[in-house]
Design an enzyme around this catalytic site. Structure first.
Site, PDB file in Angstrom:
ATOM      1  N   ASP A  47      -4.988   3.790  -8.115  1.00  0.00           N
ATOM      2  CA  ASP A  47      -3.872   4.050  -7.205  1.00  0.00           C
ATOM      3  C   ASP A  47      -3.869   5.511  -6.757  1.00  0.00           C
ATOM      4  O   ASP A  47      -3.760   5.812  -5.568  1.00  0.00           O
ATOM      5  CB  ASP A  47      -2.522   3.785  -7.905  1.00  0.00           C
ATOM      6  CG  ASP A  47      -2.195   2.310  -8.045  1.00  0.00           C
ATOM      7  OD1 ASP A  47      -1.804   1.713  -7.046  1.00  0.00           O
ATOM      8  OD2 ASP A  47      -2.333   1.784  -9.155  1.00  0.00           O
ATOM      9  N   GLU A  70       3.326   5.131  -2.059  1.00  0.00           N
ATOM     10  CA  GLU A  70       3.967   4.614  -3.263  1.00  0.00           C
ATOM     11  C   GLU A  70       3.964   5.601  -4.428  1.00  0.00           C
ATOM     12  O   GLU A  70       4.920   5.676  -5.188  1.00  0.00           O
ATOM     13  CB  GLU A  70       3.296   3.303  -3.689  1.00  0.00           C
ATOM     14  CG  GLU A  70       4.016   2.644  -4.838  1.00  0.00           C
ATOM     15  CD  GLU A  70       3.536   1.242  -5.141  1.00  0.00           C
ATOM     16  OE1 GLU A  70       4.260   0.543  -5.870  1.00  0.00           O
ATOM     17  OE2 GLU A  70       2.464   0.856  -4.667  1.00  0.00           O
ATOM     18  N   ASP A 135       0.013   1.728   0.709  1.00  0.00           N
ATOM     19  CA  ASP A 135       0.019   1.176  -0.644  1.00  0.00           C
ATOM     20  C   ASP A 135      -1.412   1.266  -1.142  1.00  0.00           C
ATOM     21  O   ASP A 135      -2.276   0.496  -0.720  1.00  0.00           O
ATOM     22  CB  ASP A 135       0.505  -0.275  -0.676  1.00  0.00           C
ATOM     23  CG  ASP A 135       0.849  -0.722  -2.095  1.00  0.00           C
ATOM     24  OD1 ASP A 135       0.347  -0.087  -3.044  1.00  0.00           O
ATOM     25  OD2 ASP A 135       1.603  -1.689  -2.259  1.00  0.00           O
ATOM     26  N   ILE A 137      -3.010   0.643  -3.980  1.00  0.00           N
ATOM     27  CA  ILE A 137      -3.460  -0.640  -4.534  1.00  0.00           C
ATOM     28  C   ILE A 137      -2.255  -1.558  -4.551  1.00  0.00           C
ATOM     29  O   ILE A 137      -1.367  -1.430  -5.393  1.00  0.00           O
ATOM     30  CB  ILE A 137      -4.061  -0.514  -5.958  1.00  0.00           C
ATOM     31  CG1 ILE A 137      -5.341   0.318  -5.939  1.00  0.00           C
ATOM     32  CG2 ILE A 137      -4.352  -1.904  -6.525  1.00  0.00           C
ATOM     33  CD1 ILE A 137      -6.003   0.475  -7.304  1.00  0.00           C
ATOM     34  N   ASP A 138      -2.219  -2.461  -3.591  1.00  0.00           N
ATOM     35  CA  ASP A 138      -1.157  -3.457  -3.535  1.00  0.00           C
ATOM     36  C   ASP A 138      -1.606  -4.632  -4.394  1.00  0.00           C
ATOM     37  O   ASP A 138      -2.710  -5.147  -4.215  1.00  0.00           O
ATOM     38  CB  ASP A 138      -0.955  -3.906  -2.085  1.00  0.00           C
ATOM     39  CG  ASP A 138       0.161  -4.912  -1.940  1.00  0.00           C
ATOM     40  OD1 ASP A 138       1.105  -4.870  -2.742  1.00  0.00           O
ATOM     41  OD2 ASP A 138       0.092  -5.744  -1.017  1.00  0.00           O
ATOM     42  N   THR A 140      -1.205  -4.370  -8.025  1.00  0.00           N
ATOM     43  CA  THR A 140      -1.807  -3.662  -9.162  1.00  0.00           C
ATOM     44  C   THR A 140      -2.027  -4.589 -10.346  1.00  0.00           C
ATOM     45  O   THR A 140      -3.023  -4.473 -11.059  1.00  0.00           O
ATOM     46  CB  THR A 140      -0.919  -2.472  -9.583  1.00  0.00           C
ATOM     47  OG1 THR A 140      -0.538  -1.744  -8.422  1.00  0.00           O
ATOM     48  CG2 THR A 140      -1.648  -1.555 -10.528  1.00  0.00           C
ATOM     49  N   ASP A 296       4.528  -2.527   1.272  1.00  0.00           N
ATOM     50  CA  ASP A 296       4.060  -3.846   0.827  1.00  0.00           C
ATOM     51  C   ASP A 296       3.921  -4.841   1.978  1.00  0.00           C
ATOM     52  O   ASP A 296       3.440  -5.964   1.758  1.00  0.00           O
ATOM     53  CB  ASP A 296       5.033  -4.439  -0.201  1.00  0.00           C
ATOM     54  CG  ASP A 296       4.903  -3.789  -1.565  1.00  0.00           C
ATOM     55  OD1 ASP A 296       3.780  -3.375  -1.915  1.00  0.00           O
ATOM     56  OD2 ASP A 296       5.917  -3.692  -2.276  1.00  0.00           O
TER      57      ASP A 296
END
Length: 356
Positions: A47, A70, A135, A137-138, A140, A296
């Site tokens: 991330d 994020e 984002d 890493i959407d 996670t 998101d």
């Protein structure tokens, strides 16, 4: 002045491609450096690294633009070991095409400047000016579990999404491969996997293979015509905390859908239905106070709409990205082909209305 957003799209695609390659290197390692944020969602070194790379590219090309992202660098500032791990990843993350790297501004200069870049994602958002939503890493939990995840980037201008890019390393490159139950669980990025989805408002949506250097050629994608809604494949979140799965079952029954839902993490769901691998995406409210974050949904929302679909909340209202960092005026998400969207909304409201 009108713009075709071609420069923004090119930078966004290359930035997401480079960041996605970084996440892939972490995906294959066992020590993913998991932390827990205050909201208890896992954070990984992937991330932080992906966010730093994307913001570096945006700062180089669009220094005046605001960024909503994020993550914040607080945890890295307090943990030298974690900071050094992320810094090592970021230093290694380069596209093999030097001209592509030049467009992105080349390598980040130091670990400290990496931390400062991560913290530039602190914009409050809103309905004025150019704001990017990231984002890194959407999905996670999907990433940690070995499932689907996505690296997501969207540009909003005066609260309206203009450009969206999704990097989905574990989805098939082929747009014709159907969505299956196992796709969300047993993800690999083996040969034939790895795709970038992109969309520009008014210009349609595309997919292209994820590459290691410059961009591959894109192909136009479109939602699949759905003659009979009972034949639909619908996807939803793996996590029960993200979508009310029992309500989904009742909605599917009302629509005559007998196929089990495909549960997968991240905005890979938006990309999958945009290219016709699936048909519907349901994200149903789990509790009254749950508010979606703009990062998101921004890129996925535009991708589906530019592929000929319709995206609204459960009341049929368009998602509104102009209220800051959250979709506070919306509840849930319903994405479907335009010609059946109203039928899906009717079924959703019948099921949710019966619970009032």
């Amino acid at each position: 002045m009108a713009t075709d957003y071609s420069h923004e799209l090119n930078v966004a695609l290359l930035a997401v491609q480079r960041a996605t390659l970084l996440t892939k290197s972490v995906f294959h390692s066992h020590a993913k450096g998991t932390l827990n944020k205050s909201d208890a969602s896992p954070v990984t070194i992937g991330d932080f690294g992906a966010q730093a790379l994307i913001i570096a590219a945006l700062q180089h090309n669009f220094p005046e633009d605001e960024i909503v992202a994020e993550e914040e660098a607080k945890d890295l500032r307090e943990n030298d070991s974690l900071k050094n791990t992320v810094w090592g990843l970021v230093q290694d993350a380069k596209l093999s095409d030097s001209s592509a790297e030049q467009i992105l501004g080349g390598p980040i200069k130091s670990a400290e400047s990496m931390l400062d870049l991560i913290d530039k994602g602190d914009s409050k958002g809103g309905n004025k000016g150019r704001i990017w939503a990231i984002d890194p890493i959407d999905g996670t939990k999907g990433f940690l579990r070995g499932g689907q995840y996505a690296v997501c980037l969207g540009l909003m201008v005066d609260g309206d999404v203009k450009v969206g890019v999704l990097g989905c390393p574990n989805l098939p490159v082929s747009d014709s491969e159907p969505l299956t139950e196992s796709m969300g669980a047993d993800a690999t990025d083996s040969e034939g996997k790895g795709v970038l989805f992109s969309a520009v408002q008014g210009q349609g949506a595309q997919s292209r293979p994820l590459a290691k250097g410059g961009l591959e050629t894109g192909s136009k994608i479109a939602m699949k015509p759905l003659a009979n809604i009972a034949d639909a494949t619908f996807c939803e979140s793996v996590e029960a905390g993200h979508s009310n799965q029992s309500d989904s079952v009742q909605i599917a029954n009302k629509l005559g859908i007998t196929k089990p839902s495909v549960r997968m993490d991240s905005q890979a769901k938006y990309g999958s239905i945009a290219r016709g691998a699936g048909d519907l995406y349901l994200r149903l409210p789990v509790r009254k106070d749950y508010v979606e974050k703009i990062w998101d949904h921004a890129a996925g929302d535009l991708t589906v709409r530019e592929a000929g679909g319709q995206v609204t909340d459960v009341e049929g209202k368009r998602l509104d990205f102009s209220y800051g960092r959250t979709l506070k005026e919306n509840k849930g998400v319903i994405a479907a082909p335009k010609d059946v969207h109203s039928h899906v909304i009717d079924a959703v409201q019948a099921v949710l209305g019966s619970k009032q």
